[in-house]
Design an enzyme around this catalytic site. Structure first.
Site, PDB file in Angstrom:
ATOM      1  N   GLU A   1       0.840  -1.199   0.000  1.00 26.44           N
ATOM      2  CA  GLU A   1       0.000   0.000   0.000  1.00 26.44           C
ATOM      3  C   GLU A   1       0.875   1.249   0.000  1.00 26.44           C
ATOM      4  O   GLU A   1       1.900   1.307   0.676  1.00 26.44           O
ATOM      5  CB  GLU A   1      -0.894  -0.015   1.243  1.00 26.44           C
ATOM      6  CG  GLU A   1      -1.573   1.295   1.557  1.00 26.44           C
ATOM      7  CD  GLU A   1      -2.718   1.615   0.621  1.00 26.44           C
ATOM      8  OE1 GLU A   1      -3.507   2.495   0.939  1.00 26.44           O
ATOM      9  OE2 GLU A   1      -2.817   0.980  -0.437  1.00 26.44           O
TER      10      GLU A   1
ATOM     11  N   ASP B   1      -2.457  -5.121   0.547  1.00 22.92           N
ATOM     12  CA  ASP B   1      -1.805  -4.013   1.248  1.00 22.92           C
ATOM     13  C   ASP B   1      -0.440  -4.389   1.807  1.00 22.92           C
ATOM     14  O   ASP B   1       0.471  -3.566   1.839  1.00 22.92           O
ATOM     15  CB  ASP B   1      -2.694  -3.522   2.392  1.00 22.92           C
ATOM     16  CG  ASP B   1      -3.990  -2.920   1.874  1.00 22.92           C
ATOM     17  OD1 ASP B   1      -3.920  -2.062   0.983  1.00 22.92           O
ATOM     18  OD2 ASP B   1      -5.065  -3.315   2.351  1.00 22.92           O
TER      19      ASP B   1
END
Length: 252
Positions: free
Chosen positions: A80, A108
């Site tokens: 992320e 992420d």
């Protein structure tokens, strides 16, 4: 809201959020709630990774002070916050190195201890509802899901919360603080309610001296790179050195 974000989040997080919105043609002056939510999600991802390492024996340990003599590897790879091209490059590299199955959507984080990708969600709604939406979208048992709420609730795949209780408590406390600070500034209702958000936007535009014909519609489009959004607000996509330092929100 924009002023609140710039005061209460680490400048590196703010910069990453600005780049993400710019990449997809979104105006943070207009979509201030999305701006705040992107920053919140980024911070949770960095906090999730902070202080967690793998030692020479392959054991997961928590280290809060840097020891130049310790041969440690960060337990989590942060995906992320990277631009899409770089993010997929990192994912492909991880898959080639570890043999992990390539996810359909950008996750992420990657957990080197458990050898799995992680999808982080931050929601103001019931955690189980958002979890089911997330699971239905991902449709993969290989990607671990962990959802946090602004009220201190959480939900994770197979009730496996990955982190120790203290680390998760830090994240919950930060989210609760963000909520309280927003509320004290009269921003919380507009952050979670589309109707209130429109009212706040009109008020902000008026206070900025913009003309009556200025656009006031809040976009409901979800950027591909920012997929961990709830249907209206962002819930949620660099390196190991980009760890967040968490600033307390200054009072007015």
């Amino acid at each position: 809201m924009e002023e609140f974000v710039r005061q209460c989040f680490n400048p590196m997080i703010v910069e990453l959020a600005e780049k993400a919105m710019k990449e997809y043609g979104e105006d943070l002056k207009i979509e201030t709630n999305k701006f705040a939510a992107i920053c919140t999600h980024l911070e949770v991802c960095f906090m999730y990774s902070d202080f967690h390492f793998i030692n020479e024996q392959g054991e997961s340990i928590i280290v809060e002070l840097d020891d130049p003599n310790a041969l440690l590897k960060h337990r989590f790879e942060i995906i992320e916050g990277r631009d899409r091209t770089m993010a997929w490059t990192v994912v492909n590299s991880i898959c080639n190195t570890t043999g992990a199955e390539k996810p359909k959507f950008l996750p992420d984080l990657y957990d080197y201890k458990e050898n799995r990708f992680i999808e982080i969600g931050v929601t103001r709604r019931e955690v189980h509802i958002y979890y089911l939406e997330k699971a239905n979208k991902i449709k993969s048992e290989k990607t671990h899901i962990h959802i946090f709420s602004f009220t201190g609730e959480e939900m994770a795949t197979k009730a496996d919360y990955t982190l120790d209780e203290e680390s998760r408590a830090r994240i919950k406390t930060r989210l609760f603080t963000i909520r309280q600070e927003m509320a004290s500034r009269g921003l919380w209702d507009s952050f979670v309610s589309p109707k209130e958000a429109k009212k706040q936007l009109k008020k902000d535009l008026k206070s900025q001296g913009q003309c009556a014909g200025s656009p006031t519609k809040v976009s409901r489009r979800t950027s591909p790179a920012l997929r961990i959004l709830e249907p209206m607000w962002m819930d949620s996509n660099p390196t190991a050195t980009l760890r967040a330092s968490f600033l307390k929100c200054p009072k007015k």
